[in-house]
Design a protein around this motif. Structure first.
Motif, PDB file in Angstrom:
ATOM      1  N   THR A  34      -5.740   6.791 -11.327  1.00  0.00           N
ATOM      2  CA  THR A  34      -5.042   7.093 -10.082  1.00  0.00           C
ATOM      3  C   THR A  34      -5.990   7.065  -8.881  1.00  0.00           C
ATOM      4  O   THR A  34      -5.633   7.515  -7.796  1.00  0.00           O
ATOM      5  N   SER A  35      -7.174   6.510  -9.056  1.00  0.00           N
ATOM      6  CA  SER A  35      -8.150   6.428  -7.967  1.00  0.00           C
ATOM      7  C   SER A  35      -7.839   5.257  -7.038  1.00  0.00           C
ATOM      8  O   SER A  35      -7.053   4.367  -7.375  1.00  0.00           O
ATOM      9  N   ASP A  36      -8.476   5.260  -5.874  1.00  0.00           N
ATOM     10  CA  ASP A  36      -8.318   4.145  -4.930  1.00  0.00           C
ATOM     11  C   ASP A  36      -8.831   2.840  -5.530  1.00  0.00           C
ATOM     12  O   ASP A  36      -8.270   1.777  -5.291  1.00  0.00           O
ATOM     13  N   ARG A  37      -9.886   2.933  -6.322  1.00  0.00           N
ATOM     14  CA  ARG A  37     -10.440   1.734  -6.964  1.00  0.00           C
ATOM     15  C   ARG A  37      -9.433   1.120  -7.931  1.00  0.00           C
ATOM     16  O   ARG A  37      -9.258  -0.088  -8.002  1.00  0.00           O
ATOM     17  N   PRO A  94       0.802  -1.233   0.000  1.00  0.00           N
ATOM     18  CA  PRO A  94       0.000   0.000   0.000  1.00  0.00           C
ATOM     19  C   PRO A  94       0.831   1.279   0.000  1.00  0.00           C
ATOM     20  O   PRO A  94       0.425   2.281  -0.592  1.00  0.00           O
ATOM     21  N   HIS A 120       1.514   2.921  -3.499  1.00  0.00           N
ATOM     22  CA  HIS A 120       0.451   3.432  -4.371  1.00  0.00           C
ATOM     23  C   HIS A 120       0.582   4.914  -4.683  1.00  0.00           C
ATOM     24  O   HIS A 120       0.337   5.332  -5.811  1.00  0.00           O
ATOM     25  N   SER A 121       0.992   5.732  -3.719  1.00  0.00           N
ATOM     26  CA  SER A 121       1.129   7.164  -4.015  1.00  0.00           C
ATOM     27  C   SER A 121       2.292   7.398  -4.985  1.00  0.00           C
ATOM     28  O   SER A 121       2.199   8.242  -5.881  1.00  0.00           O
ATOM     29  N   ASP A 154       0.959   6.351  -8.328  1.00  0.00           N
ATOM     30  CA  ASP A 154       0.062   7.379  -8.862  1.00  0.00           C
ATOM     31  C   ASP A 154       0.869   8.495  -9.528  1.00  0.00           C
ATOM     32  O   ASP A 154       0.523   8.951 -10.612  1.00  0.00           O
ATOM     33  N   ALA A 160      -6.224   1.436  -7.735  1.00  0.00           N
ATOM     34  CA  ALA A 160      -5.076   0.928  -6.978  1.00  0.00           C
ATOM     35  C   ALA A 160      -5.230  -0.559  -6.671  1.00  0.00           C
ATOM     36  O   ALA A 160      -4.244  -1.293  -6.603  1.00  0.00           O
ATOM     37  N   ALA A 161      -6.481  -1.013  -6.524  1.00  0.00           N
ATOM     38  CA  ALA A 161      -6.723  -2.430  -6.246  1.00  0.00           C
ATOM     39  C   ALA A 161      -6.401  -3.312  -7.444  1.00  0.00           C
ATOM     40  O   ALA A 161      -6.263  -4.527  -7.307  1.00  0.00           O
TER      41      ALA A 161
END
Length: 155
Positions: free
Chosen positions: A110-113, A84, A87-88, A91, A115-116
């Protein structure tokens, strides 16, 4: 495998990784769903390559064995989950590479969705069954490309 064969294989791998890193989009074909390629965006972070579902494609969770296809070349890979805390950074890498694209598409990737749906890419050797399947597909392709038989000109 001889040393020369290993060296040639290593160089092909490096070429493929360079092509992959430079590609704007790749096709990810999960081993469990071989007929369902997923368009993905790819970035390089350090020495590693990462794929993430492209905007408009349906992201599927789950890593493991898969194939990546870029510029007509298909290679077996392992897709590993990403820590985790990366991820930034990823992005930022996606923004740097794809920032010229439409803002809503970049925001989607680049959304949280999204990232999964991010996985680290590692090349792997094809399994025996994958090698057989590739040989069968190649043979089928060669048969389809065979020109139609021409009638005898004297008949």
């Amino acid at each position: 495998m001889t040393l020369l064969t290993r060296a040639a294989s290593f160089l092909r791998d490096l070429d493929f990784l360079d092509d992959l890193g430079a590609a704007t989009a790749v096709q990810v074909v999960p081993a469990r769903e071989p007929g369902r390629p997923q368009r993905s965006w790819v970035v390089r972070l350090g020495h590693d390559l990462y794929v993430r579902s492209a905007p408009g494609s349906v992201g599927r969770a789950g890593g493991g064995r898969a194939h990546l296809q870029v510029d007509g070349t298909r290679r077996p890979v392992m897709l590993a989950e990403v820590a985790p805390e990366l991820h930034s950074l990823l992005d930022d890498a996606y923004l740097a590479k794809y920032g010229r694209c439409a803002a809503e598409k970049v925001a989607t990737v680049t959304s949280d969705r999204a990232a999964a749906t991010t996985f680290r890419v590692r090349l792997r050797r094809a399994t025996w069954s994958e090698q057989v399947a590739a040989a069968v597909d190649s043979a089928r392709g060669a048969l389809r490309r065979r020109p139609a038989e021409q009638p005898c000109p004297t008949c």
